[in-house]
Motif scaffolding. Structure first.
Motif, PDB file in Angstrom:
ATOM      1  N   ASP A 159       0.856  -1.196   0.000  1.00  0.00           N
ATOM      2  CA  ASP A 159       0.000   0.000   0.000  1.00  0.00           C
ATOM      3  C   ASP A 159       0.896   1.251   0.000  1.00  0.00           C
ATOM      4  O   ASP A 159       0.615   2.249   0.661  1.00  0.00           O
ATOM      5  CB  ASP A 159      -0.934  -0.029   1.211  1.00  0.00           C
ATOM      6  CG  ASP A 159      -2.039   1.023   1.105  1.00  0.00           C
ATOM      7  OD1 ASP A 159      -2.261   1.542  -0.004  1.00  0.00           O
ATOM      8  OD2 ASP A 159      -2.658   1.330   2.142  1.00  0.00           O
TER       9      ASP A 159
ATOM     10  N   TYR B  73       1.908   2.601   3.422  1.00  0.00           N
ATOM     11  CA  TYR B  73       0.933   2.524   4.515  1.00  0.00           C
ATOM     12  C   TYR B  73       0.896   1.107   5.100  1.00  0.00           C
ATOM     13  O   TYR B  73      -0.004   0.758   5.859  1.00  0.00           O
ATOM     14  CB  TYR B  73      -0.449   2.994   4.051  1.00  0.00           C
ATOM     15  CG  TYR B  73      -0.489   4.505   3.913  1.00  0.00           C
ATOM     16  CD1 TYR B  73      -0.697   5.313   5.026  1.00  0.00           C
ATOM     17  CD2 TYR B  73      -0.265   5.124   2.692  1.00  0.00           C
ATOM     18  CE1 TYR B  73      -0.695   6.691   4.919  1.00  0.00           C
ATOM     19  CE2 TYR B  73      -0.262   6.507   2.578  1.00  0.00           C
ATOM     20  CZ  TYR B  73      -0.477   7.284   3.705  1.00  0.00           C
ATOM     21  OH  TYR B  73      -0.471   8.650   3.611  1.00  0.00           O
TER      22      TYR B  73
ATOM     23  N   HIS C  99      -2.794  -0.357  11.571  1.00  0.00           N
ATOM     24  CA  HIS C  99      -2.353  -1.663  11.082  1.00  0.00           C
ATOM     25  C   HIS C  99      -0.850  -1.614  10.820  1.00  0.00           C
ATOM     26  O   HIS C  99      -0.256  -0.538  10.776  1.00  0.00           O
ATOM     27  CB  HIS C  99      -3.091  -2.013   9.787  1.00  0.00           C
ATOM     28  CG  HIS C  99      -3.179  -0.848   8.836  1.00  0.00           C
ATOM     29  ND1 HIS C  99      -4.285  -0.033   8.755  1.00  0.00           N
ATOM     30  CD2 HIS C  99      -2.278  -0.325   7.958  1.00  0.00           C
ATOM     31  CE1 HIS C  99      -4.072   0.928   7.866  1.00  0.00           C
ATOM     32  NE2 HIS C  99      -2.847   0.779   7.366  1.00  0.00           N
TER      33      HIS C  99
ATOM     34  N   PHE D  55     -10.913  -2.017   0.846  1.00  0.00           N
ATOM     35  CA  PHE D  55     -10.323  -2.283  -0.471  1.00  0.00           C
ATOM     36  C   PHE D  55     -10.966  -3.479  -1.174  1.00  0.00           C
ATOM     37  O   PHE D  55     -10.434  -4.014  -2.132  1.00  0.00           O
ATOM     38  CB  PHE D  55      -8.805  -2.508  -0.336  1.00  0.00           C
ATOM     39  CG  PHE D  55      -8.043  -1.249   0.041  1.00  0.00           C
ATOM     40  CD1 PHE D  55      -8.600   0.010  -0.124  1.00  0.00           C
ATOM     41  CD2 PHE D  55      -6.752  -1.342   0.546  1.00  0.00           C
ATOM     42  CE1 PHE D  55      -7.895   1.170   0.219  1.00  0.00           C
ATOM     43  CE2 PHE D  55      -6.028  -0.199   0.890  1.00  0.00           C
ATOM     44  CZ  PHE D  55      -6.609   1.059   0.728  1.00  0.00           C
TER      45      PHE D  55
ATOM     46  N   ARG E 259       0.335  13.368  10.933  1.00  0.00           N
ATOM     47  CA  ARG E 259      -0.968  13.166  10.303  1.00  0.00           C
ATOM     48  C   ARG E 259      -1.269  11.705  10.619  1.00  0.00           C
ATOM     49  O   ARG E 259      -0.490  10.810  10.289  1.00  0.00           O
ATOM     50  CB  ARG E 259      -0.847  13.441   8.807  1.00  0.00           C
ATOM     51  CG  ARG E 259      -2.081  13.097   7.974  1.00  0.00           C
ATOM     52  CD  ARG E 259      -2.037  11.659   7.516  1.00  0.00           C
ATOM     53  NE  ARG E 259      -3.063  11.360   6.519  1.00  0.00           N
ATOM     54  CZ  ARG E 259      -3.296  10.135   6.082  1.00  0.00           C
ATOM     55  NH1 ARG E 259      -2.604   9.109   6.524  1.00  0.00           N
ATOM     56  NH2 ARG E 259      -4.233   9.921   5.184  1.00  0.00           N
TER      57      ARG E 259
ATOM     58  N   ASP F 269      -3.122   8.310  10.298  1.00  0.00           N
ATOM     59  CA  ASP F 269      -3.848   7.554   9.278  1.00  0.00           C
ATOM     60  C   ASP F 269      -5.097   6.885   9.866  1.00  0.00           C
ATOM     61  O   ASP F 269      -5.062   6.337  10.971  1.00  0.00           O
ATOM     62  CB  ASP F 269      -2.876   6.475   8.752  1.00  0.00           C
ATOM     63  CG  ASP F 269      -3.361   5.799   7.489  1.00  0.00           C
ATOM     64  OD1 ASP F 269      -3.573   6.497   6.491  1.00  0.00           O
ATOM     65  OD2 ASP F 269      -3.521   4.564   7.512  1.00  0.00           O
ATOM     66  N   VAL F 270      -6.184   6.916   9.134  1.00  0.00           N
ATOM     67  CA  VAL F 270      -7.475   6.265   9.464  1.00  0.00           C
ATOM     68  C   VAL F 270      -7.762   6.187  10.968  1.00  0.00           C
ATOM     69  O   VAL F 270      -8.128   5.134  11.494  1.00  0.00           O
ATOM     70  CB  VAL F 270      -7.631   4.875   8.795  1.00  0.00           C
ATOM     71  CG1 VAL F 270      -7.630   5.013   7.293  1.00  0.00           C
ATOM     72  CG2 VAL F 270      -6.594   3.861   9.202  1.00  0.00           C
TER      73      VAL F 270
ATOM     74  N   GLU G 119      -6.770  11.727   9.981  1.00  0.00           N
ATOM     75  CA  GLU G 119      -7.552  11.366   8.789  1.00  0.00           C
ATOM     76  C   GLU G 119      -8.810  10.659   9.255  1.00  0.00           C
ATOM     77  O   GLU G 119      -8.751   9.553   9.802  1.00  0.00           O
ATOM     78  CB  GLU G 119      -6.759  10.435   7.863  1.00  0.00           C
ATOM     79  CG  GLU G 119      -7.525  10.184   6.570  1.00  0.00           C
ATOM     80  CD  GLU G 119      -7.185   8.870   5.887  1.00  0.00           C
ATOM     81  OE1 GLU G 119      -7.425   8.767   4.676  1.00  0.00           O
ATOM     82  OE2 GLU G 119      -6.700   7.932   6.548  1.00  0.00           O
TER      83      GLU G 119
ATOM     84  N   HIS H 260      -3.665  12.069  -1.682  1.00  0.00           N
ATOM     85  CA  HIS H 260      -3.198  10.961  -2.507  1.00  0.00           C
ATOM     86  C   HIS H 260      -4.235   9.855  -2.702  1.00  0.00           C
ATOM     87  O   HIS H 260      -3.940   8.858  -3.360  1.00  0.00           O
ATOM     88  CB  HIS H 260      -1.931  10.388  -1.869  1.00  0.00           C
ATOM     89  CG  HIS H 260      -2.203   9.841  -0.497  1.00  0.00           C
ATOM     90  ND1 HIS H 260      -2.525  10.659   0.567  1.00  0.00           N
ATOM     91  CD2 HIS H 260      -2.254   8.579  -0.024  1.00  0.00           C
ATOM     92  CE1 HIS H 260      -2.755   9.907   1.631  1.00  0.00           C
ATOM     93  NE2 HIS H 260      -2.592   8.644   1.297  1.00  0.00           N
ATOM     94  N   ASP H 261      -5.412  10.003  -2.101  1.00  0.00           N
ATOM     95  CA  ASP H 261      -6.458   8.988  -2.255  1.00  0.00           C
ATOM     96  C   ASP H 261      -7.617   9.480  -3.113  1.00  0.00           C
ATOM     97  O   ASP H 261      -8.590   8.751  -3.303  1.00  0.00           O
ATOM     98  CB  ASP H 261      -7.034   8.608  -0.878  1.00  0.00           C
ATOM     99  CG  ASP H 261      -6.005   7.970   0.033  1.00  0.00           C
ATOM    100  OD1 ASP H 261      -5.148   7.217  -0.486  1.00  0.00           O
ATOM    101  OD2 ASP H 261      -6.047   8.225   1.248  1.00  0.00           O
TER     102      ASP H 261
ATOM    103  N   ARG I 119      -5.763   4.546  -7.394  1.00  0.00           N
ATOM    104  CA  ARG I 119      -5.324   5.828  -6.853  1.00  0.00           C
ATOM    105  C   ARG I 119      -4.009   6.316  -7.464  1.00  0.00           C
ATOM    106  O   ARG I 119      -3.519   7.372  -7.085  1.00  0.00           O
ATOM    107  CB  ARG I 119      -5.216   5.710  -5.327  1.00  0.00           C
ATOM    108  CG  ARG I 119      -6.570   5.477  -4.680  1.00  0.00           C
ATOM    109  CD  ARG I 119      -6.438   5.204  -3.197  1.00  0.00           C
ATOM    110  NE  ARG I 119      -5.714   3.972  -2.952  1.00  0.00           N
ATOM    111  CZ  ARG I 119      -5.242   3.597  -1.776  1.00  0.00           C
ATOM    112  NH1 ARG I 119      -5.409   4.376  -0.735  1.00  0.00           N
ATOM    113  NH2 ARG I 119      -4.605   2.459  -1.627  1.00  0.00           N
TER     114      ARG I 119
HETATM  115  C1  GLC Z   1      -5.384   5.979   4.458  1.00  0.00           C
HETATM  116  C2  GLC Z   1      -4.339   6.397   3.463  1.00  0.00           C
HETATM  117  C3  GLC Z   1      -4.444   5.482   2.270  1.00  0.00           C
HETATM  118  C4  GLC Z   1      -4.172   4.077   2.736  1.00  0.00           C
HETATM  119  C5  GLC Z   1      -5.137   3.685   3.851  1.00  0.00           C
HETATM  120  C6  GLC Z   1      -4.716   2.425   4.543  1.00  0.00           C
HETATM  121  O1  GLC Z   1      -6.667   6.155   3.989  1.00  0.00           O
HETATM  122  O2  GLC Z   1      -4.520   7.733   3.124  1.00  0.00           O
HETATM  123  O3  GLC Z   1      -3.555   5.848   1.264  1.00  0.00           O
HETATM  124  O4  GLC Z   1      -4.302   3.181   1.666  1.00  0.00           O
HETATM  125  O5  GLC Z   1      -5.161   4.670   4.853  1.00  0.00           O
HETATM  126  O6  GLC Z   1      -3.542   2.654   5.280  1.00  0.00           O
END
Ligand code: GLC
Length: 537
Positions: A61, A64, A104, A146, A199, A201-202, A264, A326-327, A387
């Protein structure tokens, strides 16, 4: 006087490191490349950069999926390169924000390798393992963002593990205090090095329902939308206990001086604002506000979104605005060039921290990726992912590989690079780059535009307007989101008199601004107003 912090006033610029600048000509961007281009960011008036993940990773990923949160991925350089980048940024008074991926790890992380090695391994409980359902299938109906079930069967230990994203990204068990300690230790490691923030993530995914109940069916699911939306993720995300973790993260940031946490979080505003925490028990500083990416682009929806957001924010909370990342498909592809300028005006003129996605300031657009995904590719197995178009290399100059690299770049360069690039656009007054440059410059010069109060004015047809006020400075911003002429009448209780100092149509500069504002199609204006005491206190 109220004290404003750097992350309230500053402009944050997101760098996707693989695509920003390649210094060693392997076709991939790297940390030295960023160092070499800091003068550009300085010229542009960028105050802080956020780097998408630069840590050791198999890149399923694209970073990520982390195998070691304290090591730099050799694709990007070394720890020494990072330290140099940090020092170089700080010397220019540019802050550095790193991506922190707590939900994760990679399935190749030593923690997960241990966890999956046996049911009795001490790290078994660091991830989310469950027995099969009675029919042998996954333990519940949770889906991966996903695609497909979020549960992956492990042959050896005969249990399923949970992954909200790719199967190669198993979710950590944040209810386990040892996981918390290990992940908090990573925050401290980077804060100790001097990074200015994260920042995260999720963030809203961290904690899952303790009983792993099935998610309810989404009655509003529309055919054609991603399968993930078939269910409402009421049990797999945004759990009440996540806020305890958020508060702990904030406490760690507060052990240091002047650091920022940005989260995020894709949630409706009412739920999003909970991530600010409470005044006495604060959460993160800036839960991302993605409304300009997600809302239908018309004046009614946008004006309502702005006002609802302003009204919902607790008094102590600070807003933020974002046009891309980036998404998400690039703003130019979503709105077109003329409206991308209007969006930029809202981004920089509204109250709140603006976050700019690299290349949006050039008007870069999504780049079609002709190659089919190559599952054999060891370096980037998901190169053909949906993406990739918004992640194409930064366009620096009108020559080979857009000045990004001397080698073939990891993703194709957009074919519009001959016109849309830093070097060419810097020489053309009417380019997107110069439009961004002037907007950012104006914001920098005027406290009212950085920290001033937001005052809604009016919306009519496809146009909207608002004011910004700080001490004796007053500005009016009016934008037309459509293709026809529009007239706005500013209510009498907000006396408006002044002249246009900036806008999308340079021939309007200097024009008078009064209660009635006529806007051409796709026009946006910024007026400096005479401040009348008594009306705006
Ligand atoms: C966030 C990131 C994305 C990534 C996902 C899983 O949404 O911005 O790019 O694939 O988390 O880590």
């Amino acid at each position: 006087m109220q004290k404003f912090l750097w992350w309230q006033k500053d402009i944050i610029y997101q760098i996707y490191p693989l695509s920003f600048m390649d210094s060693n000509n392997d076709g991939c961007g790297d940390l030295r490349g960023i160092i070499n281009r800091l003068h550009y960011l300085e010229w542009l008036n960028i105050d802080a950069i956020w780097l998408s993940p630069i840590f050791e990773s198999p890149m399923v990923d694209l970073g990520y999926d982390i195998t070691n949160h304290k090591q730099i991925n050799p694709i990007f350089g070394t720890m020494q390169d990072f330290e140099e980048l940090l020092a170089a940024c700080h010397a220019l008074d540019i802050k550095v924000i790193l991506d922190y991926v707590p939900n994760h790890t990679s399935d190749q992380h030593s923690w997960f390798l241990e966890s999956r090695s046996s049911r009795s391994n001490p790290k078994r409980d660091w991830y989310l393992w469950k027995d099969a359902a009675e029919n042998g299938g996954p333990p519940n109906n949770w889906l991966s963002a996903f695609g497909g079930s979020a549960w992956e069967w492990d042959e050896k230990t005969e249990q399923y593990y949970y992954h909200a994203f790719y199967p190669q990204q198993p979710d950590l068990n944040w209810r386990n205090p040892m996981v918390q300690d290990a992940m908090f230790d990573i925050m401290r490691f980077w804060f100790d090095k001097g990074v200015d923030g994260f920042r995260i993530d999720v963030l809203w995914h961290l904690i899952k329902d303790e009983r792993f109940r099935d998610n309810p069916i989404n009655p509003e699911y529309e055919e054609g939308k991603s399968e993930y939306h078939c269910f409402i993720p009421v049990y797999s995300a945004d759990q009440p206990e996540v806020h305890d973790i958020v508060v702990k993260m904030r406490k760690i940031a507060d052990e240091y001086n002047d650091r920022v946490l940005i989260g995020e979080i894709y949630l409706p505003i009412q739920q999003l604002v909970n991530y600010y925490g409470l005044e006495q028990r604060p959460g993160i500083h800036l839960p991302f506000n993605f409304q300009f990416i997600l809302c239908p682009w018309n004046a009614f929806e946008i004006y309502t979104a702005i006002n609802d957001y302003e009204a919902t924010l607790p008094d102590f909370a600070w807003p933020n605005w974002v046009l891309g990342n980036h998404d998400q498909s690039r703003v130019i592809n979503r709105l077109g060039i003329s409206q991308a300028k209007i969006a930029a005006m809202l981004l920089f003129m509204l109250r709140g921290t603006p976050v700019v996605y690299y290349g949006d300031e050039l008007g870069m657009s999504d780049t079609p990726i002709p190659r089919i995904p190559d599952p054999e590719s060891k370096q980037f197995p998901n190169l053909g992912s949906d993406r990739s178009p918004e992640r194409s290399p930064m366009q620096w100059a009108p020559f080979d590989n857009a000045g990004f690299s001397c080698a073939k770049s990891w993703l194709p360069i957009n074919e519009n690079y001959l016109s849309f690039n830093v070097e060419t656009e810097a020489q053309h007054d009417n380019s997107m780059l110069m439009f961004y440059y002037r907007l950012m410059e104006l914001r920098k010069e005027e406290a009212a535009l950085q920290i001033g109060r937001y005052i809604p004015a009016c919306q009519h047809g496809n146009a909207l307007s608002f004011l910004r006020h700080w001490e004796d400075r007053l500005f009016l911003i009016a934008v037309n989101l459509g293709e026809s002429d529009e007239t706005l009448t500013i209510p009498d209780q907000l006396p408006v008199s002044g002249k246009i100092v900036f806008g999308t149509h340079p021939d309007s500069f200097g024009r008078k601004v009064s209660q009635q504002i006529n806007l051409k199609p796709n026009e946006g204006i910024v007026g400096r107003l005479i401040y009348e005491r008594g009306f705006y206190e």
